[in-house]
Design a protein around this motif. Structure first.
Motif, PDB file in Angstrom:
ATOM      1  N   LEU A 213       0.672  -1.313  -0.075  1.00 49.71           N
ATOM      2  CA  LEU A 213      -0.076   0.103  -0.095  1.00 49.71           C
ATOM      3  C   LEU A 213       0.895   1.220   0.154  1.00 49.71           C
ATOM      4  CD1 LEU A 213      -2.712  -1.065   2.448  1.00 49.71           C
ATOM      5  CD2 LEU A 213      -2.800  -1.439   0.130  1.00 49.71           C
ATOM      6  N   ILE A 214       1.862   1.239   0.807  1.00 51.19           N
ATOM      7  CA  ILE A 214       2.991   2.510   0.740  1.00 51.19           C
ATOM      8  C   ILE A 214       4.177   1.615   0.827  1.00 51.19           C
ATOM      9  CG2 ILE A 214       3.874   4.073   2.137  1.00 51.19           C
ATOM     10  CD1 ILE A 214       1.462   4.581   3.394  1.00 51.19           C
TER      11      ILE A 214
ATOM     12  N   ASP B 177      14.201   5.065   5.478  1.00 51.61           N
ATOM     13  CA  ASP B 177      13.905   5.214   6.764  1.00 51.61           C
ATOM     14  C   ASP B 177      12.661   5.193   6.755  1.00 51.61           C
ATOM     15  OD1 ASP B 177      14.026   7.561   6.564  1.00 51.61           O
ATOM     16  OD2 ASP B 177      15.227   8.041   8.367  1.00 51.61           O
ATOM     17  N   GLY B 178      11.959   5.484   5.823  1.00 52.33           N
ATOM     18  CA  GLY B 178      10.066   5.844   5.561  1.00 52.33           C
ATOM     19  C   GLY B 178       9.274   4.409   6.179  1.00 52.33           C
ATOM     20  N   LEU B 179       8.130   4.947   6.271  1.00 51.56           N
ATOM     21  CA  LEU B 179       7.360   4.132   6.499  1.00 51.56           C
ATOM     22  C   LEU B 179       6.982   3.031   5.502  1.00 51.56           C
ATOM     23  CD1 LEU B 179       4.942   2.817   8.509  1.00 51.56           C
ATOM     24  CD2 LEU B 179       3.450   4.557   7.669  1.00 51.56           C
ATOM     25  N   GLY B 180       6.811   1.474   5.461  1.00 50.14           N
ATOM     26  CA  GLY B 180       6.222   0.668   4.701  1.00 50.14           C
ATOM     27  C   GLY B 180       4.801   0.167   5.077  1.00 50.14           C
TER      28      GLY B 180
ATOM     29  N   ARG C 105       9.189   0.216   9.710  1.00 45.41           N
ATOM     30  CA  ARG C 105       9.636   1.241   9.774  1.00 45.41           C
ATOM     31  C   ARG C 105      11.182   1.263  10.437  1.00 45.41           C
ATOM     32  NH1 ARG C 105       7.354   7.594  10.203  1.00 45.41           N
ATOM     33  NH2 ARG C 105       8.998   8.372   9.601  1.00 45.41           N
ATOM     34  N   GLU C 106      12.215   2.117   9.967  1.00 45.05           N
ATOM     35  CA  GLU C 106      13.311   1.979  10.634  1.00 45.05           C
ATOM     36  C   GLU C 106      13.372   3.091  11.805  1.00 45.05           C
ATOM     37  OE1 GLU C 106      17.697   3.754   9.737  1.00 45.05           O
ATOM     38  OE2 GLU C 106      17.034   2.419   8.312  1.00 45.05           O
TER      39      GLU C 106
ATOM     40  N   SER D 116      20.027   1.140  12.310  1.00 47.82           N
ATOM     41  CA  SER D 116      20.381  -0.336  12.515  1.00 47.82           C
ATOM     42  C   SER D 116      19.171  -0.990  13.140  1.00 47.82           C
ATOM     43  CB  SER D 116      21.713  -0.637  13.317  1.00 47.82           C
ATOM     44  OG  SER D 116      21.586  -0.536  14.494  1.00 47.82           O
ATOM     45  N   TRP D 117      17.996  -0.307  13.690  1.00 55.93           N
ATOM     46  CA  TRP D 117      17.058  -0.642  14.608  1.00 55.93           C
ATOM     47  C   TRP D 117      15.643  -0.839  13.260  1.00 55.93           C
ATOM     48  CZ3 TRP D 117      16.995  -3.038  19.034  1.00 55.93           C
ATOM     49  CH2 TRP D 117      18.155  -2.776  19.989  1.00 55.93           C
ATOM     50  N   THR D 118      14.910  -1.880  13.312  1.00 59.21           N
ATOM     51  CA  THR D 118      13.806  -1.761  12.541  1.00 59.21           C
ATOM     52  C   THR D 118      12.661  -2.418  13.415  1.00 59.21           C
ATOM     53  OG1 THR D 118      15.034  -2.081  10.450  1.00 59.21           O
ATOM     54  CG2 THR D 118      12.677  -2.430  10.203  1.00 59.21           C
TER      55      THR D 118
END
Length: 228
Positions: free
Chosen positions: A96-97, A102-105, A135-136, A140-142
């Motif tokens: 959808l996105i 580092d953006g939102l998926g 999202r990141e 190094s953290w997701t």
């Protein structure tokens, strides 16, 4: 009969893990592009005090078909106390996105599962929809979050599912992860996992999860993923 129900539940756990972001039970928002494919498999063992262990394995293939969508087919087989069960999953993800940097998926995961226990035949067991966010949250953290709906035909019931997970990249292709997940009808699970990218195409993974129930249920898995 209790053994049959327990084995069916194990099959559903294994099939559910098959479509998720291995080795997590939590799904991630990433999806395969057109003509990109993955083959993966894992072996798992589920145990609880006072009940027979259940052991099983799953193989899955997935490919991107365009339109921000991938489809997957998985086969699971498990055995407990002399009873064998089989599971099938047909599912996929539709973006959808699309996640960038580092953006939102944001992705919608969807699918159907079937189960066959003992000498029976395959019957439709689950229908599911799962809204997935990734999202990141720091270098190094997701983080991942899921909110889903599941319809069980055998239980004639609907459930709301939820998952929260975090991944830490340690470098050299190694990722550590933890998660908590559950639904509105049972106690939550806590899980830990590790993934190692052996090459740009092959990764190996392992996980251990325990359910906050009495008796306490444990599920561990070891698996691989190959991209082509």
């Amino acid at each position: 009969m209790n053994q049959r129900f327990a084995l069916a539940a194990t099959l559903l756990a294994l099939a559910g893990t098959a479509h998720a972001g291995r080795p997590l039970a939590t799904e991630d928002a990433d999806y395969l592009g057109r003509s990109q494919c993955e083959a993966e498999g894992f072996y798992g063992r589920q145990s609880a005090s006072g009940t027979p262990d259940a052991r099983g394995w799953t193989l899955q293939g997935a490919c991107g078909i365009g339109g921000n969508t991938q489809v997957a087919l998985a086969y699971s087989r498990a055995r407990s106390a002399g009873v064998t069960g089989e599971g099938l999953l047909l599912g996929g993800k539709t973006g959808l996105i699309t996640r960038s940097g580092d953006g939102l998926g944001l992705t919608l995961a969807w699918g159907l599962t079937g189960a066959k226990v003992g000498g029976g035949s395959f019957e439709h067991e689950l229908t599911y929809l799962n809204l997935v966010a990734t999202r990141e949250i720091a270098p190094s953290w997701t983080g991942h979050a899921n909110l889903g709906w599941v319809r069980s035909e055998s239980a004639d019931a609907n459930s709301t599912t939820w998952n929260l997970a975090i991944e830490k990249s340690l470098g050299n292709g190694v990722d550590l992860m933890g998660e908590v997940y559950g639904d509105d009808r049972s106690d939550e699970w806590l899980g830990l996992g590790v993934r190692w990218a052996a090459s740009d195409k092959l990764s190996l993974n392992a996980s251990l999860a325990t359910q906050n129930d009495s008796p306490r249920v444990r599920l561990w898995t070891v698996g691989f993923k190959y991209s082509f």
